[in-house]
Design a protein around this motif. Structure first.
Motif, PDB file in Angstrom:
ATOM      1  N   ASN A 168      -7.714  -2.829   6.432  1.00  0.00           N
ATOM      2  CA  ASN A 168      -7.657  -1.463   6.956  1.00  0.00           C
ATOM      3  C   ASN A 168      -6.220  -0.964   6.929  1.00  0.00           C
ATOM      4  O   ASN A 168      -5.374  -1.430   7.696  1.00  0.00           O
ATOM      5  CB  ASN A 168      -8.222  -1.417   8.374  1.00  0.00           C
ATOM      6  CG  ASN A 168      -8.413   0.000   8.870  1.00  0.00           C
ATOM      7  OD1 ASN A 168      -7.727   0.920   8.456  1.00  0.00           O
ATOM      8  ND2 ASN A 168      -9.353   0.161   9.778  1.00  0.00           N
ATOM      9  N   PHE A 169      -5.946  -0.002   6.034  1.00  0.00           N
ATOM     10  CA  PHE A 169      -4.623   0.577   5.873  1.00  0.00           C
ATOM     11  C   PHE A 169      -4.640   2.071   6.201  1.00  0.00           C
ATOM     12  O   PHE A 169      -3.853   2.849   5.672  1.00  0.00           O
ATOM     13  CB  PHE A 169      -4.117   0.334   4.453  1.00  0.00           C
ATOM     14  CG  PHE A 169      -4.051  -1.133   4.118  1.00  0.00           C
ATOM     15  CD1 PHE A 169      -2.984  -1.908   4.551  1.00  0.00           C
ATOM     16  CD2 PHE A 169      -5.064  -1.742   3.405  1.00  0.00           C
ATOM     17  CE1 PHE A 169      -2.928  -3.262   4.268  1.00  0.00           C
ATOM     18  CE2 PHE A 169      -5.023  -3.096   3.107  1.00  0.00           C
ATOM     19  CZ  PHE A 169      -3.955  -3.863   3.537  1.00  0.00           C
ATOM     20  N   SER A 170      -5.548   2.466   7.085  1.00  0.00           N
ATOM     21  CA  SER A 170      -5.653   3.857   7.514  1.00  0.00           C
ATOM     22  C   SER A 170      -4.365   4.273   8.217  1.00  0.00           C
ATOM     23  O   SER A 170      -3.670   3.443   8.808  1.00  0.00           O
ATOM     24  CB  SER A 170      -6.825   4.030   8.478  1.00  0.00           C
ATOM     25  OG  SER A 170      -8.027   3.613   7.876  1.00  0.00           O
TER      26      SER A 170
ATOM     27  N   LEU B 184      -2.117  -1.966  -4.015  1.00  0.00           N
ATOM     28  CA  LEU B 184      -1.687  -2.534  -5.290  1.00  0.00           C
ATOM     29  C   LEU B 184      -2.262  -3.903  -5.639  1.00  0.00           C
ATOM     30  O   LEU B 184      -2.650  -4.101  -6.784  1.00  0.00           O
ATOM     31  CB  LEU B 184      -0.159  -2.566  -5.360  1.00  0.00           C
ATOM     32  CG  LEU B 184       0.513  -1.192  -5.303  1.00  0.00           C
ATOM     33  CD1 LEU B 184       2.007  -1.331  -5.525  1.00  0.00           C
ATOM     34  CD2 LEU B 184      -0.079  -0.234  -6.318  1.00  0.00           C
ATOM     35  N   PRO B 185      -2.332  -4.843  -4.713  1.00  0.00           N
ATOM     36  CA  PRO B 185      -2.791  -6.163  -5.157  1.00  0.00           C
ATOM     37  C   PRO B 185      -4.173  -6.155  -5.814  1.00  0.00           C
ATOM     38  O   PRO B 185      -4.473  -7.010  -6.621  1.00  0.00           O
ATOM     39  CB  PRO B 185      -2.814  -6.992  -3.876  1.00  0.00           C
ATOM     40  CG  PRO B 185      -1.905  -6.286  -2.941  1.00  0.00           C
ATOM     41  CD  PRO B 185      -1.986  -4.832  -3.304  1.00  0.00           C
TER      42      PRO B 185
ATOM     43  N   VAL C  51       0.852  -1.185   0.000  1.00  0.00           N
ATOM     44  CA  VAL C  51       0.000   0.000   0.000  1.00  0.00           C
ATOM     45  C   VAL C  51       0.887   1.233   0.000  1.00  0.00           C
ATOM     46  O   VAL C  51       1.872   1.299   0.745  1.00  0.00           O
ATOM     47  CB  VAL C  51      -0.920   0.020   1.245  1.00  0.00           C
ATOM     48  CG1 VAL C  51      -1.773   1.271   1.279  1.00  0.00           C
ATOM     49  CG2 VAL C  51      -1.776  -1.240   1.295  1.00  0.00           C
ATOM     50  N   PHE C  52       0.545   2.201  -0.839  1.00  0.00           N
ATOM     51  CA  PHE C  52       1.279   3.462  -0.889  1.00  0.00           C
ATOM     52  C   PHE C  52       0.337   4.605  -0.554  1.00  0.00           C
ATOM     53  O   PHE C  52      -0.745   4.714  -1.134  1.00  0.00           O
ATOM     54  CB  PHE C  52       1.867   3.715  -2.284  1.00  0.00           C
ATOM     55  CG  PHE C  52       2.866   2.696  -2.726  1.00  0.00           C
ATOM     56  CD1 PHE C  52       3.959   2.370  -1.943  1.00  0.00           C
ATOM     57  CD2 PHE C  52       2.712   2.058  -3.945  1.00  0.00           C
ATOM     58  CE1 PHE C  52       4.884   1.418  -2.365  1.00  0.00           C
ATOM     59  CE2 PHE C  52       3.628   1.117  -4.378  1.00  0.00           C
ATOM     60  CZ  PHE C  52       4.723   0.790  -3.583  1.00  0.00           C
ATOM     61  N   TRP C  53       0.746   5.456   0.378  1.00  0.00           N
ATOM     62  CA  TRP C  53       0.054   6.708   0.667  1.00  0.00           C
ATOM     63  C   TRP C  53       0.872   7.819   0.027  1.00  0.00           C
ATOM     64  O   TRP C  53       2.064   7.954   0.304  1.00  0.00           O
ATOM     65  CB  TRP C  53      -0.027   6.953   2.175  1.00  0.00           C
ATOM     66  CG  TRP C  53      -1.205   6.323   2.836  1.00  0.00           C
ATOM     67  CD1 TRP C  53      -1.249   5.117   3.477  1.00  0.00           C
ATOM     68  CD2 TRP C  53      -2.520   6.861   2.931  1.00  0.00           C
ATOM     69  NE1 TRP C  53      -2.509   4.883   3.959  1.00  0.00           N
ATOM     70  CE2 TRP C  53      -3.309   5.954   3.645  1.00  0.00           C
ATOM     71  CE3 TRP C  53      -3.112   8.054   2.482  1.00  0.00           C
ATOM     72  CZ2 TRP C  53      -4.655   6.168   3.924  1.00  0.00           C
ATOM     73  CZ3 TRP C  53      -4.443   8.283   2.760  1.00  0.00           C
ATOM     74  CH2 TRP C  53      -5.207   7.339   3.477  1.00  0.00           C
TER      75      TRP C  53
ATOM     76  N   ASP D  31       4.471   4.191   3.318  1.00  0.00           N
ATOM     77  CA  ASP D  31       4.436   2.961   2.525  1.00  0.00           C
ATOM     78  C   ASP D  31       4.254   1.761   3.442  1.00  0.00           C
ATOM     79  O   ASP D  31       4.783   1.724   4.555  1.00  0.00           O
ATOM     80  CB  ASP D  31       5.746   2.764   1.745  1.00  0.00           C
ATOM     81  CG  ASP D  31       5.888   3.692   0.565  1.00  0.00           C
ATOM     82  OD1 ASP D  31       4.870   4.275   0.127  1.00  0.00           O
ATOM     83  OD2 ASP D  31       7.019   3.850   0.064  1.00  0.00           O
ATOM     84  N   ILE D  32       3.516   0.783   2.926  1.00  0.00           N
ATOM     85  CA  ILE D  32       3.381  -0.511   3.575  1.00  0.00           C
ATOM     86  C   ILE D  32       3.784  -1.531   2.508  1.00  0.00           C
ATOM     87  O   ILE D  32       3.125  -1.655   1.475  1.00  0.00           O
ATOM     88  CB  ILE D  32       1.937  -0.763   4.052  1.00  0.00           C
ATOM     89  CG1 ILE D  32       1.522   0.312   5.065  1.00  0.00           C
ATOM     90  CG2 ILE D  32       1.792  -2.174   4.632  1.00  0.00           C
ATOM     91  CD1 ILE D  32       0.033   0.381   5.337  1.00  0.00           C
TER      92      ILE D  32
END
Length: 160
Positions: free
Chosen positions: A83-85, A104-105, A41-43, A53-54
């Motif tokens: 949940n990527f908050s 991304l996935p 995951v990109f913020w 970034d995750i």
């Protein structure tokens, strides 16, 4: 104390705050079963700056923009629920603008508009309350924030 003011407009989330507050920038994918076991995951903020970034379900701050250093955090225990908050701490006027969460996935994107307002509004209303047509802002207490993080749903508990 973490304040959260969220309203929906035009398919994006709107978060309003005053300087110095901590805010939640929400990003929840409703079908966590579709995520690979290790999501990326990109913020990104305005001008495509790296906010958070995750990578493979691990926070990776190695290329984070310096002005966000030690001002962001996420909730790794909630990644498996989609949940990527993130929390942006001690917001500043210069933090106002769009923030994009890319998962991304599953090719998912959510835009969060952060409005940091310099002047506090008198009374119980928060910034921009009732000033936008087609949207509304609600002050949410910390228990509501916890429920949102755990269940990915907005539950409104009003404070008096």
């Amino acid at each position: 104390m973490l304040s959260l003011l969220v309203s929906a407009a035009s398919g994006q989330e709107i978060v309003s705050a005053f300087p110095g507050q901590d805010v939640l920038l929400p990003c929840t994918y409703s079908r966590p079963d579709k995520l690979q076991p290790r999501a990326t995951v990109f913020w990104r903020g305005k001008d495509d700056i790296n906010v958070y970034d995750i990578i493979n379900n691990e926070p990776d701050l190695s290329s984070q923009e310096s002005r966000f250093n030690k001002r962001t955090r996420s909730f790794p225990v909630l990644y498996s629920q989609g949940n990527f908050s993130i929390v942006l701490q001690k917001v500043q006027l210069t933090d106002s603008g769009p923030y994009d969460c890319f998962i991304l996935p599953v090719d998912f994107q959510l835009r969060v508009q952060l409005n940091v307002t310099a002047n506090r509004v008198t009374g119980e209303e928060g910034p921009d309350t009732g000033r936008r047509s087609g949207s509304a802002a609600v002050r949410v207490n910390p228990l509501s924030l916890l429920l949102f993080l755990l269940f990915g749903k907005t539950v409104l508990l009003y404070e008096n």
